[in-house]
Design an enzyme around this catalytic site. Structure first.
Site, mmCIF file in Angstrom:
data_model
loop_
_atom_site.group_PDB
_atom_site.id
_atom_site.type_symbol
_atom_site.label_atom_id
_atom_site.label_comp_id
_atom_site.label_asym_id
_atom_site.label_seq_id
_atom_site.Cartn_x
_atom_site.Cartn_y
_atom_site.Cartn_z
ATOM 1 N N PHE A 1 0.822 -1.216 0.000
ATOM 2 C CA PHE A 1 0.000 0.000 0.000
ATOM 3 C C PHE A 1 0.863 1.277 0.000
ATOM 4 C CE2 PHE A 1 -1.854 2.771 3.530
ATOM 5 C CZ PHE A 1 -2.440 3.676 2.654
ATOM 6 N N ASP B 1 10.158 -7.305 -2.609
ATOM 7 C CA ASP B 1 8.875 -7.604 -1.959
ATOM 8 C C ASP B 1 8.593 -9.101 -2.110
ATOM 9 O OD1 ASP B 1 6.167 -5.492 -1.418
ATOM 10 O OD2 ASP B 1 5.922 -7.670 -1.378
ATOM 11 N N LEU C 1 5.614 -10.292 -1.912
ATOM 12 C CA LEU C 1 4.234 -10.335 -2.403
ATOM 13 C C LEU C 1 3.293 -11.059 -1.434
ATOM 14 C CD1 LEU C 1 4.901 -10.944 -6.243
ATOM 15 C CD2 LEU C 1 4.626 -8.785 -5.019
ATOM 16 N N GLY D 1 1.572 -7.490 -0.655
ATOM 17 C CA GLY D 1 1.736 -6.617 -1.816
ATOM 18 C C GLY D 1 1.337 -7.340 -3.098
ATOM 19 N N ALA E 1 9.158 -2.967 4.111
ATOM 20 C CA ALA E 1 8.686 -4.360 4.160
ATOM 21 C C ALA E 1 8.497 -4.785 5.607
ATOM 22 C CB ALA E 1 9.682 -5.286 3.475
ATOM 23 N N SER F 1 6.450 2.942 13.951
ATOM 24 C CA SER F 1 5.013 3.051 14.167
ATOM 25 C C SER F 1 4.671 3.719 15.495
ATOM 26 C CB SER F 1 4.417 1.638 14.161
ATOM 27 O OG SER F 1 3.117 1.646 14.690
ATOM 28 N N TYR G 1 4.539 -6.784 17.321
ATOM 29 C CA TYR G 1 4.722 -5.800 16.239
ATOM 30 C C TYR G 1 5.438 -4.557 16.762
ATOM 31 C CZ TYR G 1 3.411 -2.187 12.812
ATOM 32 O OH TYR G 1 3.442 -1.162 11.904
ATOM 33 N N PHE H 1 -14.528 -3.419 16.625
ATOM 34 C CA PHE H 1 -13.975 -4.140 17.779
ATOM 35 C C PHE H 1 -13.851 -3.161 18.943
ATOM 36 C CE2 PHE H 1 -12.029 -6.389 14.045
ATOM 37 C CZ PHE H 1 -12.961 -7.418 14.060
ATOM 38 N N ARG I 1 -10.026 -5.978 20.356
ATOM 39 C CA ARG I 1 -8.857 -6.802 20.034
ATOM 40 C C ARG I 1 -7.854 -6.748 21.181
ATOM 41 N NH1 ARG I 1 -7.359 -4.805 13.923
ATOM 42 N NH2 ARG I 1 -8.589 -6.358 12.803
HETATM 43 P P1 NAD Z 1 1.381 -3.480 3.249
HETATM 44 O O1 NAD Z 1 1.086 -4.823 3.858
HETATM 45 O O2 NAD Z 1 0.523 -3.000 2.144
HETATM 46 O O3 NAD Z 1 2.907 -3.378 2.804
HETATM 47 C C1 NAD Z 1 3.935 -4.196 3.293
HETATM 48 C C2 NAD Z 1 4.676 -4.751 2.097
HETATM 49 O O4 NAD Z 1 5.782 -5.523 2.573
HETATM 50 C C3 NAD Z 1 3.817 -5.687 1.253
HETATM 51 O O5 NAD Z 1 4.027 -5.399 -0.113
HETATM 52 C C4 NAD Z 1 4.338 -7.083 1.611
HETATM 53 O O6 NAD Z 1 4.160 -8.016 0.545
HETATM 54 C C5 NAD Z 1 5.794 -6.768 1.906
HETATM 55 N N1 NAD Z 1 6.421 -7.710 2.828
HETATM 56 C C6 NAD Z 1 5.940 -8.174 4.015
HETATM 57 N N2 NAD Z 1 6.821 -9.020 4.578
HETATM 58 C C7 NAD Z 1 7.875 -9.098 3.723
HETATM 59 C C8 NAD Z 1 9.090 -9.812 3.736
HETATM 60 N N3 NAD Z 1 9.398 -10.647 4.750
HETATM 61 N N4 NAD Z 1 9.962 -9.664 2.699
HETATM 62 C C9 NAD Z 1 9.653 -8.842 1.658
HETATM 63 N N5 NAD Z 1 8.507 -8.148 1.594
HETATM 64 C C10 NAD Z 1 7.632 -8.274 2.608
HETATM 65 O O7 NAD Z 1 1.342 -2.446 4.482
HETATM 66 P P2 NAD Z 1 1.611 -0.882 4.521
HETATM 67 O O8 NAD Z 1 0.486 -0.299 5.283
HETATM 68 O O9 NAD Z 1 1.951 -0.360 3.172
HETATM 69 O O10 NAD Z 1 2.896 -0.824 5.477
HETATM 70 C C11 NAD Z 1 4.189 -0.451 5.027
HETATM 71 C C12 NAD Z 1 5.073 -0.218 6.234
HETATM 72 O O11 NAD Z 1 4.585 0.864 7.015
HETATM 73 C C13 NAD Z 1 5.160 -1.412 7.200
HETATM 74 O O12 NAD Z 1 6.472 -1.473 7.718
HETATM 75 C C14 NAD Z 1 4.202 -1.029 8.310
HETATM 76 O O13 NAD Z 1 4.534 -1.666 9.540
HETATM 77 C C15 NAD Z 1 4.442 0.452 8.369
HETATM 78 N N6 NAD Z 1 3.348 1.208 8.977
HETATM 79 C C16 NAD Z 1 2.137 1.244 8.370
HETATM 80 C C17 NAD Z 1 1.125 1.998 8.961
HETATM 81 C C18 NAD Z 1 -0.251 2.100 8.346
HETATM 82 O O14 NAD Z 1 -1.117 2.745 8.948
HETATM 83 N N7 NAD Z 1 -0.503 1.519 7.180
HETATM 84 C C19 NAD Z 1 1.368 2.700 10.144
HETATM 85 C C20 NAD Z 1 2.618 2.578 10.751
HETATM 86 C C21 NAD Z 1 3.625 1.858 10.143
HETATM 87 C C1 UD1 Z 2 -2.307 0.553 12.339
HETATM 88 C C2 UD1 Z 2 -1.470 -0.175 11.297
HETATM 89 C C3 UD1 Z 2 -0.124 -0.518 11.873
HETATM 90 C C4 UD1 Z 2 0.497 0.766 12.403
HETATM 91 C C5 UD1 Z 2 -0.407 1.477 13.414
HETATM 92 C C6 UD1 Z 2 0.166 2.846 13.806
HETATM 93 C C7 UD1 Z 2 -2.474 -1.625 9.619
HETATM 94 C C8 UD1 Z 2 -3.142 -2.909 9.330
HETATM 95 N N1 UD1 Z 2 -2.150 -1.407 10.886
HETATM 96 O O1 UD1 Z 2 -2.557 -0.300 13.455
HETATM 97 O O2 UD1 Z 2 0.712 -1.075 10.849
HETATM 98 O O3 UD1 Z 2 1.743 0.500 12.946
HETATM 99 O O4 UD1 Z 2 -1.653 1.727 12.776
HETATM 100 O O5 UD1 Z 2 -0.741 3.548 14.583
HETATM 101 O O6 UD1 Z 2 -2.270 -0.833 8.751
HETATM 102 N N2 UD1 Z 2 -10.991 -2.172 13.804
HETATM 103 C C9 UD1 Z 2 -12.348 -2.433 13.856
HETATM 104 N N3 UD1 Z 2 -12.891 -3.188 12.847
HETATM 105 C C10 UD1 Z 2 -12.147 -3.704 11.819
HETATM 106 C C11 UD1 Z 2 -10.764 -3.414 11.791
HETATM 107 C C12 UD1 Z 2 -10.219 -2.643 12.809
HETATM 108 O O7 UD1 Z 2 -13.051 -2.004 14.770
HETATM 109 O O8 UD1 Z 2 -12.707 -4.379 10.947
HETATM 110 C C13 UD1 Z 2 -10.421 -1.327 14.888
HETATM 111 C C14 UD1 Z 2 -9.218 -1.930 15.599
HETATM 112 O O9 UD1 Z 2 -9.614 -2.781 16.642
HETATM 113 C C15 UD1 Z 2 -8.533 -0.651 16.103
HETATM 114 C C16 UD1 Z 2 -8.825 0.370 15.005
HETATM 115 O O10 UD1 Z 2 -9.930 -0.132 14.273
HETATM 116 O O11 UD1 Z 2 -9.119 -0.223 17.317
HETATM 117 C C17 UD1 Z 2 -7.653 0.569 14.047
HETATM 118 O O12 UD1 Z 2 -7.242 -0.720 13.616
HETATM 119 P P1 UD1 Z 2 -6.139 -0.907 12.450
HETATM 120 O O13 UD1 Z 2 -6.543 -0.162 11.244
HETATM 121 O O14 UD1 Z 2 -5.867 -2.361 12.348
HETATM 122 O O15 UD1 Z 2 -4.933 -0.043 13.021
HETATM 123 P P2 UD1 Z 2 -3.936 -0.125 14.248
HETATM 124 O O16 UD1 Z 2 -4.116 -1.347 15.080
HETATM 125 O O17 UD1 Z 2 -4.015 1.221 14.878
#
Ligand code: NAD
Ligand code: UD1
Length: 309
Positions: free
Chosen positions: A14, A34, A36, A39, A77, A120, A145, A206, A272
């Protein structure tokens, strides 16, 4: 130098694929490493400046090969789901900590110094208590995590002191936008809620829905990441990435209902385990070091872009 690629680990995911688009728009070439797991190949544009290496960051040799010839790294990743780490601490640790160590070692071996790291807000645990959290707030990781993200920060700092790496460490709050996978129950809440709402499928909250998150649009985040890649020097110290705005899940549902003109049935389930109650960034350091779009993308505008309205 300029034509050496930027390595984006997790670049088919993403945040990664949105960053790849921004890098290409600025004239960079990109190598994506990646596995995949979440991803998708289809997230990457058909562009000769993008090279996809399918492989695992837990595999040191594979990371070393991917690093060779790159000018800088963005290490994204990881298994992004907090819940997945609660269910499988050892499996997720391979990606979330061993992966970071392999990136550091490969950088040292290949003479690459600049690395951006996706840490994070989860590292703060419940220490925010509803107030905006600044970077001096004590860490309190509640899940595997969060523990792996915090340990990754410490390893990056060790490689900075010992081997001259230039890590820019960002503590992302909750990122949302296009290509966040709506199909996986482990995905971010906005993608799940919007995906289900668009199909008229019931939504599960949740907990009581009063928990809050600081949501920031992915387009705003990638602007910051590109600036960090191009900064002449990286100032020390982690940087929160959020908007200093708390949105409860109930407010989020109301906003989605507004944009779509209605919502399907919503039910409330047990919270959760390890879930954080309130999370909001003090983003003063972010604003001091980097430029966010002015104004940053509002929740309403971000949801409208995501939902194509
Ligand atoms: P995502 O799952 O879409 O992206 C993660 C990518 O890493 C995917 O393409 C997956 O295939 C790849 N990947 C996972 N494990 C791997 C491995 N062992 N080797 C190679 N590739 C691998 O999630 P995202 O939301 O795009 O998250 C990207 C980064 O940002 C992550 O490190 C996540 O912890 C961090 N992050 C995301 C959020 C959020 O709100 N989305 C918040 C805080 C931190
Ligand atoms: C998210 C990110 C994590 C990041 C963190 C930083 C994802 C999947 N998780 O975690 O990588 O490090 O932010 O703040 O991107 N919920 C529901 N119903 C659902 C799904 C979720 O109620 O169907 C609730 C969860 O219980 C939580 C909230 O929504 O209270 C947010 O959940 P989620 O989007 O998974 O995010 P974080 O746990 O904050």
């Amino acid at each position: 130098m300029a034509d050496r690629p930027i390595l984006v680990t997790g670049g088919a995911g993403f945040i990664g694929s949105n960053l790849v688009d921004a890098l290409l728009a600025r004239g960079y070439s990109v190598r994506v490493l990646d596995n995949l797991s979440t991803g998708k190949r289809a997230n990457l544009p058909d562009d000769e400046r993008v090279e996809l290496a399918v492989g695992d960051v837990a595999d040191a040799a594979c990371v070393r090969r991917a690093m060779s010839g790159c000018q800088a790294v963005v290490h994204l990743a990881a298994v992004a789901s907090v819940q997945a780490s609660v269910e499988d601490p050892i499996g997720t640790h391979q990606s979330n900590l061993i992966g970071t160590l392999n990136v550091c070692e490969a950088m040292r071996a290949e003479g690459v110094t600049r690395v951006l790291f996706a840490s994070s807000a989860a590292v703060y645990g419940n220490n925010g208590e509803g107030e905006a959290i600044d970077e001096s707030t004590p860490t309190a990781p509640l899940t595997p995590y969060a523990a792996d993200k915090l340990a990754s920060e410490h390893y990056l700092d060790f490689y900075r002191r010992q081997h001259g790496l230039e890590p820019a460490i960002f503590r992302f709050f909750n990122i949302y936008g296009p290509r966040q996978d709506p199909a996986s129950p482990y995905s971010g809440v906005i993608s799940i809620f919007t995906g289900r709402a668009q199909k008229g499928m019931p939504i599960s909250v949740f907990g009581d829905g009063e928990q809050t998150r600081d949501f920031i649009y992915v387009g705003d985040l990638v602007e910051v990441l590109v600036q960090a890649l191009e900064a002449p020097v990286v100032e020390q110290g982690v940087v929160n990435v959020g908007l200093n705005q708390a949105t409860s899940l109930k407010q989020l549902l109301a906003a989605i209902g507004d944009v779509l003109g209605g919502l399907p049935a919503v039910s409330y389930q047990a919270p959760r385990s390890g879930d954080i109650r309130h999370s909001r960034a003090n983003n003063a350091r972010l604003l001091q070091r980097y430029r966010l779009p002015e104004p940053p993308t509002s929740m309403r505008a971000g949801l409208a872009k995501l939902l194509g309205r």
